[in-house]
Design an enzyme around this catalytic site. Structure first.
Site, short mmCIF file in Angstrom:
data_model
loop_
_atom_site.label_atom_id
_atom_site.label_comp_id
_atom_site.label_asym_id
_atom_site.label_seq_id
_atom_site.Cartn_x
_atom_site.Cartn_y
_atom_site.Cartn_z
N ASN A 86 0.81 -1.22 0.00
CA ASN A 86 0.00 0.00 0.00
C ASN A 86 0.84 1.28 0.00
O ASN A 86 0.39 2.31 -0.46
CB ASN A 86 -0.96 0.01 1.19
CG ASN A 86 -0.29 -0.37 2.49
OD1 ASN A 86 0.26 -1.46 2.62
ND2 ASN A 86 -0.29 0.54 3.45
N GLN A 88 -4.92 -3.94 -1.96
CA GLN A 88 -4.56 -2.92 -2.95
C GLN A 88 -4.72 -3.42 -4.38
O GLN A 88 -4.64 -2.63 -5.32
CB GLN A 88 -3.12 -2.44 -2.72
CG GLN A 88 -2.95 -1.57 -1.49
CD GLN A 88 -3.69 -0.24 -1.58
OE1 GLN A 88 -3.89 0.30 -2.67
NE2 GLN A 88 -4.12 0.27 -0.45
N HIS A 95 -13.99 -0.85 -0.24
CA HIS A 95 -13.82 0.61 -0.41
C HIS A 95 -12.53 0.98 -1.13
O HIS A 95 -12.31 2.15 -1.46
CB HIS A 95 -13.91 1.33 0.93
CG HIS A 95 -12.73 1.19 1.83
ND1 HIS A 95 -11.83 2.21 2.03
CD2 HIS A 95 -12.30 0.16 2.59
CE1 HIS A 95 -10.90 1.81 2.90
NE2 HIS A 95 -11.17 0.57 3.25
N THR A 106 -25.52 -10.63 11.68
CA THR A 106 -26.42 -10.41 10.55
C THR A 106 -25.65 -9.80 9.39
O THR A 106 -24.89 -8.86 9.57
CB THR A 106 -27.58 -9.47 10.98
OG1 THR A 106 -28.27 -10.09 12.07
CG2 THR A 106 -28.54 -9.23 9.83
N CYS A 157 3.34 11.41 11.49
CA CYS A 157 3.73 12.20 12.65
C CYS A 157 2.98 11.67 13.86
O CYS A 157 1.79 11.88 14.00
CB CYS A 157 3.33 13.64 12.39
SG CYS A 157 4.24 14.79 13.38
C1 LIG Z 1 -6.68 -0.43 3.40
C2 LIG Z 1 -5.88 -1.67 3.62
C3 LIG Z 1 -6.23 -2.60 4.62
C4 LIG Z 1 -7.33 -2.35 5.60
O1 LIG Z 1 -8.60 -2.39 5.04
P1 LIG Z 1 -9.82 -1.69 5.83
O2 LIG Z 1 -11.01 -2.02 4.99
O3 LIG Z 1 -9.52 -0.24 5.87
O4 LIG Z 1 -9.89 -2.31 7.18
C5 LIG Z 1 -5.47 -3.75 4.74
N1 LIG Z 1 -4.43 -3.99 3.93
C6 LIG Z 1 -4.06 -3.13 2.97
C7 LIG Z 1 -2.91 -3.46 2.09
C8 LIG Z 1 -4.76 -1.94 2.78
O5 LIG Z 1 -4.38 -1.09 1.83
#
Ligand SMILES: *Cc1c(COP(=O)(O)O)cnc(C)c1O
Length: 391
Positions: free
Chosen positions: A155, A183, A205, A241, A328
């Protein structure tokens, strides 16, 4: 193209906006189709059918069976379920886990928590481009190894890992391999048979789906101990659920992202490479991560002698949303654990900048960054080289 509020959004690795087509698919399940999938009446059966359809869609895209797909409350939860769940179920066979030193904190902190519970964890180093060496995985395996967890794409720096090669090795030794593919969801093919993984994590997301919905692929025969107990949902592997609109949205988003992957990747690679070429003109700038084995949308840099956090604030004032692994946490900027693992020294590893592209971005966004960034870097360097004034 800037967002309606004028922001140039270059932080798609952090999250993406919901695709309007995905919202459309989700909407009925917030209102008329509100039934609990556990209900025996029509409303319940309709909700259950929507979840079943979503599971089948995801299974088709990952080339697996619907029973091998679990929905969770996000990427972090799916990582936790895979790692803690597999570790707990294998405790009698051994206590050794192998991971890399550049994992997302959802994996890294979970492995650290398991160390406190008596597991032994090997954190593999990476090469200067952020790649795990397959030979290091082989060398780290012991009779006690019960899980290998290595991410598909990083990431912070975008580097891709040789997961299929690692999968080959693990499978020959019957050791489960989990990969955090969060990613990669919209960017790479996700055929789990080709990747040779036993478990794989996605988060909706990160590919224009809803927040708070994770997907875990779990290969038939891979045992896990549930981490959320309660009802019998998800075949007794994750109670609660079902988030019906979220699950419908996750599947719709994955289907769109995978269908549009090749055209969108070609567009993003052109933008990314324009951005990289422009930024490398700046003195004291270097690309971090692999030059070619990297995510199509990810450009990541280190700037010598500046703090990533300060650069982010300057960019924000200019309406540009970006990220840095050099966070930071107190008065000083901590170097990114990923940049430290690459072997970058202190004059570089606090100056990380990550620009991750997506649907809204056009050439004009790239040019806006390239126009403004050099002056920001120069001014931050001037400030940090000014001698401190004694009061
Ligand atoms: C964003 C991310 C996560 C965490 O996913 P969430 O849905 O925010 O809990 C885990 N691993 C990687 C590589 C990510 O980029």
């Amino acid at each position: 193209m800037p967002l309606p509020d004028g922001t140039i959004y270059l932080d798609h690795a952090a999250t993406t906006p919901l695709d309007p087509r995905v919202l459309e698919a989700m909407l009925p399940y917030f209102t008329e189709q509100f039934g609990n999938p556990g209900g025996v009446y029509a409303l319940g059966r309709q909700a259950a059918a929507a979840v079943d359809d979503a599971r089948e869609t995801v299974a088709r895209l990952l080339n697996c069976r619907p029973t091998e797909i679990l929905f969770t409350g996000g990427g972090s939860e799916a990582d936790n379920l895979a790692i803690r769940g597999i570790a707990a179920s294998q405790r009698k066979r051994g206590n050794h886990i192998i991971t890399s030193s550049i994992e997302h904190h959802a994996v890294l902190h979970t492995c650290q928590a398991l160390e406190a519970e008596g597991f032994r964890v090997t954190y593999l180093p990476v090469d200067e481009f952020g790649r795990v060496r397959v030979a290091d995985v082989v060398a780290a395996l012991t009779e006690q190894t019960i899980l290998v967890t290595i991410m598909l794409a990083n990431n912070e720096i975008g580097t891709l890992q040789p997961i299929a090669e690692i999968g080959e090795i693990c499978r020959a030794r019957r050791i489960p391999l989990h990969t955090d593919a969060v990613q990669a969801g919209g960017a790479l093919p996700l055929d789990v048979a080709q990747l040779k993984v036993d478990a794989l994590t996605l988060a909706a997301h990160k590919f224009y789906g809803p927040k708070g919905v994770g997907i875990l692929y779990l290969r038939t025969g891979t045992r896990i101990t549930p981490q959320v107990t309660g009802g019998s949902q998800e075949r007794n592997r994750r109670a609660g659920t079902e988030n019906v609109p979220g699950i419908v949205g996750a599947a719709a988003a994955l289907a769109l992202a995978q269908a549009e992957r090749e055209t969108e990747n070609a567009r993003l690679i052109a933008l990314r490479d324009r951005l990289i070429a422009g930024i490398l003109q700046i003195e004291g700038a270097r690309l971090t991560g692999h030059p070619t084995e990297r995510l199509p949308n990810s450009a990541s840099f280190a700037f010598q002698g500046i703090e990533g956090e300060s650069l982010l604030l300057n960019l924000d004032v200019a309406g540009i949303a970006a990220a840095s692994g050099s966070a930071c946490t107190s008065a000083i900027v901590d170097p990114s654990h990923v940049l430290v693992a690459l072997g970058l020294d202190d004059s570089w590893n606090r100056g990380h900048l990550r620009l991750t592209l997506g649907h809204s971005n056009t050439e004009a966004d790239i040019d806006a960054v390239l126009t403004q960034l050099p002056a920001m870097i120069a001014s931050l360097r001037r400030l940090s080289s000014r001698p401190a004034v004694a009061h």
